[in-house]
Motif scaffolding. Structure first.
Motif: not given
Length: 776
Positions: A343-344, A347, A699-700, A702-705, A738-739, A745
């Motif tokens: 994922q990282n 991105k 998905y959100l 896991s930050f997979d926007f 978000k952190n 977020l």
């Protein structure tokens, strides 16, 4: 401070002179690749020297002690001032530019290399500094931090260190006294009256600023190489010709003509006759005369762009080919997932490629016209875009596919690019009404027409047309018989709803059926397309022997079926549909069945009289034997004598408005209103089917926007309004951490209770009760 101690960047720390040298490296690369920029009217021969001097001076203001404290992560009183403002006194004291007009334009470019002049003056200068009264006697509107003066702030700049740096590194001596007086009046005056297109200095300023921005942006990224097109990139054409000649064949005559033509071209050739090769043979000929330039291959639809990108990437160095369209993130996401990126890493790779494709580092771009048109609306960075256009090549494929509004914008684009920036244009088409051709001719003015010879049209006989009375949906038995006989069948409907119904009634008679239309979300549409394309590559009848769809089929995929059944539609749409049958001309003459009766909903999409004239032309008895593609132009001109009044009015209003927009296209000033006007021109909104809400939120978190956005379905704005009023669309939000600090977020989105099915897509005629996900 010594030269090595003055920083330009932090994390990692980078000395100012190193950043300047990085920018000068880009300057050197661009100077080689855009050497012909001085062929543009009013561009001085010393253009690249002026850019070099701008890059030396542009960031000297970073030597301000408080800015240095920021870069060293130390306590500071910088208060978000703008470092470029502190560069200006050094440049104004520089006496190496004798022409005051040129120096003024260079001053503008240095001043605006980060912020547009409107924001720079209102948010920074006006709110920060209490200096002398402007020379027109008006007082500044002082903001909350305006107790300081620029003169006092400039005392915190290490002037002697900068003078030493200029002398030792770049051989520049500042001998004049550095004067701080009415420092920003030129900015305020420019805001009141900028340089407009009829000004003799307009293009010098636009291209100077575009070059400065490119140097700064790419220099900051520490780019060491910028790809360019060269004659070796056309080796695939030589290889292809050699392969043909070994089989006793050669390029077609129209391809050979393109290979010997300079300047603008309008090419008319049938589908499958090598128009893409024609375009690159044409460009190769320009490069054989030592011409340079970027290449823009312009297509109307994202699926076509994706396919062309993959095709060109296979024969030209991959790093030289990029693409630009609104669904690029989703395409790259699928690509990197297929190659098992984390994922990282995924991105980072997506962001890197999107930036690479966007900027001048990629010399061949496959894109929609909107990626070019946005520069004519003055969106941020338009000067960089126009810089890249200089002496470039625009290849327009499938130009017939645009609505009157978009076609009007393209006409203005062609006029603008050819008149001012020496852009060479090739327009390629198989089906183009004469009235549209005249608009293109008016736009590009001088051109060479290249037409396929009649003998080739005879070779391309591959279809015969049978008109069938009644509605397609009432004659499914004929289609079922073909499926039972083992044929590979394509069925094209005019609306999503009709396609869903027909697919439902036919799929059980197929070994494997696929439905394709615009009512799927990105995830499911991609899955359906990949199923189809993988089956095509294997040419395995058992994989997919039935494809049902809408115009999404006629505009996108490189597929090949045995027989087609279509609802009645305008002749250009039908010809595109027919092009998906016997595409490779390996089946002799294939049959195209067209039904004569429309559903009432079709006439929201298509003009009834256009369809009537289409059926008149297709009903000619000779078409039952085979279509003579040489007669198609006659058919098209009969069907499309002109637009109807509503379409003509839309074209004229858009064209006139666009021309007025160009009169107000001012470098270094960006209008929020113009940006909104540009994005308002897109007829679409995205909604999330409520069945997918939990996946969306997963998905959100896991930050997979990108994957989250890919679950949404695009619908037209008028339908969005209707469903909002009827209660079928709601606005919702989802908040998540978000952190690690626990900061939240909040993502807002629109959700619908219209039924969605991964196999069928979104049903406009079915809805379900709203679900309460909190109780699940």
């Amino acid at each position: 401070m010594s030269m090595n101690e003055i920083l330009a960047k932090s994390e990692p720390q980078l000395p100012l002179y190193v950043h300047i040298d990085d920018c000068l490296k880009i300057h050197s690369l661009l100077k080689d690749q855009f050497a012909d920029i001085t062929k543009i009217p009013n561009i001085p021969t010393e253009f690249w020297e002026y850019v070099r001097i701008c890059m030396i001076f542009h960031d000297l203001g970073k030597s301000h002690i408080e800015f240095q404290n920021i870069l060293r992560n130390q306590p500071n009183k910088w208060d978000k001032q703008r470092h470029e403002l502190f560069s200006l006194p050094f440049f104004e004291a520089f006496d190496g530019i004798d022409n005051e007009s040129v120096k003024y334009l260079m001053l503008l470019a240095i001043t605006g290399h980060h912020k547009d002049f409107g924001n720079l003056y209102s948010k920074y200068i006006n709110n920060f500094y209490q200096d002398e009264t402007p020379d027109d006697g008006l007082q500044l509107n002082l903001g909350s931090i305006a107790a300081r003066t620029f003169k006092d702030e400039f005392k915190k700049v290490d002037v002697e260190a900068i003078k030493q740096l200029l002398k030792d590194k770049y051989g520049i001596e500042i001998n004049r006294r550095i004067n701080i007086s009415n420092q920003f009046n030129f900015i305020r005056k420019y805001n009141n009256k900028g340089v407009i297109i009829n000004n003799a200095n307009y293009w010098f300023l636009v291209l100077l600023f575009g070059a400065v921005k490119n140097c700064d942006h790419l220099g900051s990224a520490r780019i060491q190489h910028i790809s360019s097109v060269n004659t070796q990139d056309f080796q695939f054409l030589t290889n292809q010709q050699k392969y043909l000649q070994e089989k006793g064949l050669d390029f077609y005559q129209h391809q050979k003509i393109c290979a010997q033509t300079l300047g603008n071209v309008i090419l008319t050739a049938p589908t499958g006759s090598g128009k893409t090769e024609s375009a690159f043979l044409w460009i190769k000929n320009h490069f054989s005369f030592n011409q340079t330039g970027r290449i823009f291959y312009i297509l109307p639809f994202t699926a076509s762009i994706n396919a062309m990108f993959e095709r060109l990437s296979a024969v030209i160095e991959k790093e030289k080919v990029g693409m630009l369209h609104g669904k690029l993130s989703a395409y790259l996401n699928d690509y990197f997932e297929e190659h098992q990126y984390s994922q990282n890493t995924k991105k980072e790779a997506i962001d890197e490629l999107k930036n690479k494709f966007k900027y001048v580092t990629t010399p061949i771009k496959v894109c929609t016209p909107f990626q070019l048109l946005k520069h004519l609306f003055g969106l941020k960075g338009f000067e960089q875009g126009l810089f890249e256009w200089t002496n470039s090549y625009f290849i327009f494929d499938e130009i017939h596919a645009y609505d009157p509004k978009t076609f009007a914008q393209i006409k203005v684009l062609l006029e603008f690019a050819t008149q001012y920036l020496n852009v060479k244009v090739m327009v390629m088409t198989a089906t183009l009404p004469n009235f549209l051709r005249k608009h293109i001719q008016e736009a590009i003015k001088t051109f060479t027409p290249v037409n396929t010879d009649n003998s080739l049209f005879k070779e391309f006989k591959r279809h015969r047309i049978i008109l069938k009375e009644g509605l397609l949906a009432n004659n499914l038995d004929i289609i079922i018989n073909d499926l039972k006989a083992g044929k590979k069948v394509l069925v094209v409907c005019n609306t999503v709803l009709e396609a869903q119904k027909v697919y439902r009634d036919l799929k059980d008679y197929s070994t494997n059926a696929v439905l394709l239309h615009g009512g799927f979300n990105g995830e499911d549409r991609n899955r359906h397309e990949q199923t189809l394309l993988k089956a095509e590559k294997r040419d395995d009848l058992k994989d997919v022997n039935l494809l049902v769809g809408t115009q999404a089929i006629e505009i996108s995929l490189d597929i090949d079926f045995e027989v087609i059944y279509s609802e009645p539609a305008p002749i250009d749409a039908l010809l595109q549909r027919f092009g998906r049958v016997n595409r490779k001309r390996q089946r002799g003459i294939s049959t195209c069945f067209v039904f004569t009766e429309n559903n009432s909903s079709d006439f929201y999409m298509y003009d009834k009289d256009v369809i009537k004239r289409t059926l008149e032309m297709l009903s000619k008895p000779e078409n039952e034997e085979s279509i003579d593609e040489a007669t198609l132009q006659e058919y098209i001109d009969h069907v499309y004598e002109s637009w109807n009044k509503k379409q003509e009015d839309e074209f004229r209003m858009t064209y006139d408005t666009m021309k007025m927009t160009l009169d107000n296209l001012v470098p270094l000033k960006h209008s929020k209103d113009k940006e909104e006007d540009f994005y308002k021109s897109f007829d679409g909104a995205k909604i999330l089917p409520q069945e997918l809400k939990q996946d969306f939120e997963g998905y959100l978190m896991s930050f997979d926007f990108i994957k989250a956005d890919n679950l949404k379905v695009s619908i037209k704005k008028n339908r969005f309004s209707q469903w909002s009023v009827s209660g079928n669309i709601r606005k919702e939000s989802f908040s998540f951490e978000k952190n690690k600090k626990g900061d939240l977020l909040k993502i807002e989105y629109f959700i619908t209770n219209k039924v969605y099915d991964p196999e069928f897509g979104l049903f406009k005629d079915k809805q379900q009760p709203w679900q309460d996900f909190n109780t699940l």
